[in-house]
Scaffold this motif. Structure first.
Motif, PDB file in Angstrom:
ATOM      1  N   GLN A  92       0.826  -1.208   0.000  1.00  0.00           N
ATOM      2  CA  GLN A  92       0.000   0.000   0.000  1.00  0.00           C
ATOM      3  C   GLN A  92       0.861   1.260   0.000  1.00  0.00           C
ATOM      4  OE1 GLN A  92      -2.514  -0.346   3.447  1.00  0.00           O
ATOM      5  NE2 GLN A  92      -4.157  -1.415   2.342  1.00  0.00           N
ATOM      6  N   VAL A 145       2.339   1.770  -3.412  1.00  0.00           N
ATOM      7  CA  VAL A 145       1.323   2.164  -4.399  1.00  0.00           C
ATOM      8  C   VAL A 145       0.994   3.648  -4.258  1.00  0.00           C
ATOM      9  CG1 VAL A 145      -1.112   1.926  -5.018  1.00  0.00           C
ATOM     10  CG2 VAL A 145       0.298  -0.100  -4.744  1.00  0.00           C
ATOM     11  N   VAL A 146       0.816   4.105  -3.021  1.00  0.00           N
ATOM     12  CA  VAL A 146       0.513   5.517  -2.791  1.00  0.00           C
ATOM     13  C   VAL A 146       1.649   6.396  -3.319  1.00  0.00           C
ATOM     14  CG1 VAL A 146       0.206   7.271  -1.003  1.00  0.00           C
ATOM     15  CG2 VAL A 146      -0.997   5.103  -0.822  1.00  0.00           C
ATOM     16  N   TYR A 175       3.868   5.669  -5.702  1.00  0.00           N
ATOM     17  CA  TYR A 175       3.911   5.656  -7.165  1.00  0.00           C
ATOM     18  C   TYR A 175       2.778   6.472  -7.760  1.00  0.00           C
ATOM     19  CZ  TYR A 175       7.860   2.674  -8.216  1.00  0.00           C
ATOM     20  OH  TYR A 175       9.134   2.191  -8.383  1.00  0.00           O
ATOM     21  N   ALA A 176       1.610   6.466  -7.111  1.00  0.00           N
ATOM     22  CA  ALA A 176       0.507   7.306  -7.575  1.00  0.00           C
ATOM     23  C   ALA A 176       0.895   8.783  -7.489  1.00  0.00           C
ATOM     24  CB  ALA A 176      -0.741   7.035  -6.742  1.00  0.00           C
ATOM     25  N   GLY A 187       4.640   4.174 -13.165  1.00  0.00           N
ATOM     26  CA  GLY A 187       3.805   4.260 -11.981  1.00  0.00           C
ATOM     27  C   GLY A 187       2.472   3.554 -12.143  1.00  0.00           C
ATOM     28  N   TYR A 213       3.031  -0.124 -11.853  1.00  0.00           N
ATOM     29  CA  TYR A 213       3.268  -0.468 -10.446  1.00  0.00           C
ATOM     30  C   TYR A 213       1.958  -0.492  -9.663  1.00  0.00           C
ATOM     31  CZ  TYR A 213       5.876  -0.600  -6.044  1.00  0.00           C
ATOM     32  OH  TYR A 213       6.390  -0.969  -4.829  1.00  0.00           O
ATOM     33  N   ILE A 214       1.162   0.564  -9.827  1.00  0.00           N
ATOM     34  CA  ILE A 214      -0.080   0.692  -9.056  1.00  0.00           C
ATOM     35  C   ILE A 214      -1.065  -0.429  -9.386  1.00  0.00           C
ATOM     36  CG2 ILE A 214      -2.122   2.148  -8.746  1.00  0.00           C
ATOM     37  CD1 ILE A 214      -0.191   4.560  -9.253  1.00  0.00           C
ATOM     38  N   SER A 219       0.518  -3.986  -8.139  1.00  0.00           N
ATOM     39  CA  SER A 219       1.068  -4.167  -6.793  1.00  0.00           C
ATOM     40  C   SER A 219       0.186  -5.026  -5.905  1.00  0.00           C
ATOM     41  CB  SER A 219       1.309  -2.802  -6.153  1.00  0.00           C
ATOM     42  OG  SER A 219       1.989  -2.948  -4.927  1.00  0.00           O
ATOM     43  N   ALA A 232       7.051  -3.574  -9.062  1.00  0.00           N
ATOM     44  CA  ALA A 232       6.120  -3.881  -7.968  1.00  0.00           C
ATOM     45  C   ALA A 232       6.425  -5.245  -7.363  1.00  0.00           C
ATOM     46  CB  ALA A 232       4.679  -3.837  -8.486  1.00  0.00           C
TER      47      ALA A 232
END
Length: 416
Positions: free
Chosen positions: A145, A148-149, A151-152, A277, A280-281, A284, A336
């Motif tokens: 998590q 992910v945040v 990469y966002a 990104g 990845y998101i 992940s 990821a």
């Protein structure tokens, strides 16, 4: 300590650690986003030579060997676990405060190397803290998590940063220190994490230990671990093969972008942050779920396949820019999975042992392959060109995927 008190302490540790993981990622991401452009900046704006680019790429992993000594210090003083991480976080960002005041390529390379050394040095202690404060299944999910945040956030920052650098190429001098200060401020979140000292075996460096003992101890400890744990040794061998292929290709990337593709900062940021990104998101969460169900060998084999395919698409980018974007989307999928495999392999293999020793081996092997791969890759770029180096690197990644798949059939270590 009563059961109620223990439950309250565990609950507090979980929530404060989870909060720190997510917000440390958020506040660190701006620096990581611009740091990914450093080799391209040196080549495009400061006219760095191929030799200097190769040295930059080589030093990033090589200094991991030195970081082994930093991470080894808390193995003797487990009560300094948190201070180890916090100090490493601050020192890793401090060199970027010099960037507004220098045009010296070699000084910038030295700052980058010091950053990587301290960034790697704090990883074993950080992974041990996560192991102590987060249950295994929650650890995978929360770690994913946080990434992910971040990469966002990188996706949102990418185009504005690319546009800013295209319109004002020297703005990177101020972006680096601004992002570094933001990362330093995030250390305050780590200071709030409670460490359950009752779970830590306390040991101390013997008084008067010789300098040679201090130098050799981390290496002896790592070699003994690999000898006693053949499953972990095989994992390291597979990771080494793929990692060497990646190191080989690193000097080729800025040359390929600047000299072959001749792309702008905006194009590169769309690829590096937006496309990577998004890959990845999107992937992940699936990687985290899969890691909880299959053995780490099978998991890492799939990760290696992803990176091999991404560089196949990279080669096609010279025919159409869509190749670059799709390559980095797939590379984000690889990252990821690799991020989970590399960072969590220590806690996964260690079970009830000290995970920092396992993570320390991960770090030093990065330095070993980095001492050869980028230098050889730079030489091959001069001799054969960046595209040919990509083909060679793809071969190593494919070999690693096949070996990991082979070893997964006999491996006894799983993530259950």
């Amino acid at each position: 300590m009563t059961n109620h008190t223990q439950e309250t302490h565990t609950h507090e540790s979980f929530h404060k650690t989870r909060f720190a993981v997510i917000w440390m990622n958020i506040l660190s991401e701006p620096l990581f986003t611009v740091y990914g452009l450093l080799a391209f900046i040196l080549r495009k704006d400061l006219n760095a030579s191929i030799f200097q680019i190769a040295i930059l790429m080589m030093l990033r992993p090589v200094v991991s060997i030195l970081s082994l000594y930093w991470s080894h210090t808390f193995g003797r003083r487990r009560d300094r676990l948190l201070s180890n991480v916090m100090t490493a976080e601050i020192l890793s960002r401090a060199p970027f405060l010099l960037f507004p005041f220098t045009n010296n390529v070699w000084l910038i390379i030295a700052c980058s190397a010091f950053h990587m050394m301290m960034r790697r040095g704090g990883v074993p202690a950080w992974m041990e803290i996560l192991k102590l404060n987060l249950p295994s299944k929650e650890r995978n999910r929360i770690f994913s998590q946080g990434s992910v945040v971040a990469y966002a956030e990188g996706v949102l920052l990418a185009i504005p940063i690319g546009y800013l650098l295209d319109s004002n190429p020297h703005m990177w001098r101020w972006l680096f220190p601004a992002c570094a200060l933001l990362g330093i401020a995030s250390v305050a979140l780590q200071a709030r994490i409670p460490i359950p000292l009752e779970k830590l075996p306390m040991s101390f460096e013997p008084h008067g230990a010789s300098i040679w003992k201090k130098i050799l101890d981390p290496w002896v400890q790592s070699i003994q671990l690999l000898k006693s744990r053949p499953d972990f040794a095989r994992f390291q061998a597979g990771f080494m093969i793929c990692g060497f292929g990646l190191m080989l290709m690193q000097p080729a990337l800025p040359l390929y972008f600047a000299d072959v593709l001749n792309i702008s900062y905006t194009d590169l940021m769309i690829a590096l942050s937006v496309c990577r990104g998004m890959g990845y998101i999107i992937s992940s969460g699936y990687w985290a779920q899969w890691l909880s169900k299959v053995g780490i060998f099978q998991f890492t084999s799939a990760v290696n396949v992803a990176v091999a395919l991404s560089f196949c698409l990279m080669i096609l980018a010279q025919f159409h820019i869509a190749g670059l974007y799709s390559a980095y989307f797939l590379y984000g999928i690889f990252l990821a999975g690799s991020h989970l495999s590399w960072n969590l392999s220590g806690p996964l293999f260690s079970h009830n042992e000290d995970s920092s020793v396992f993570t320390g081996v991960n770090i030093v092997t990065v330095g070993i392959r980095g001492s050869v791969g980028p230098a050889l890759g730079g030489f091959l770029c001069v001799l054969l060109g960046p595209t040919s180096v990509f083909f060679i690197g793809i071969g190593f990644c494919t070999l690693a995927a096949s070996k990991m798949a082979e070893w997964s059939k006999t491996a006894t270590i799983t993530t259950h």
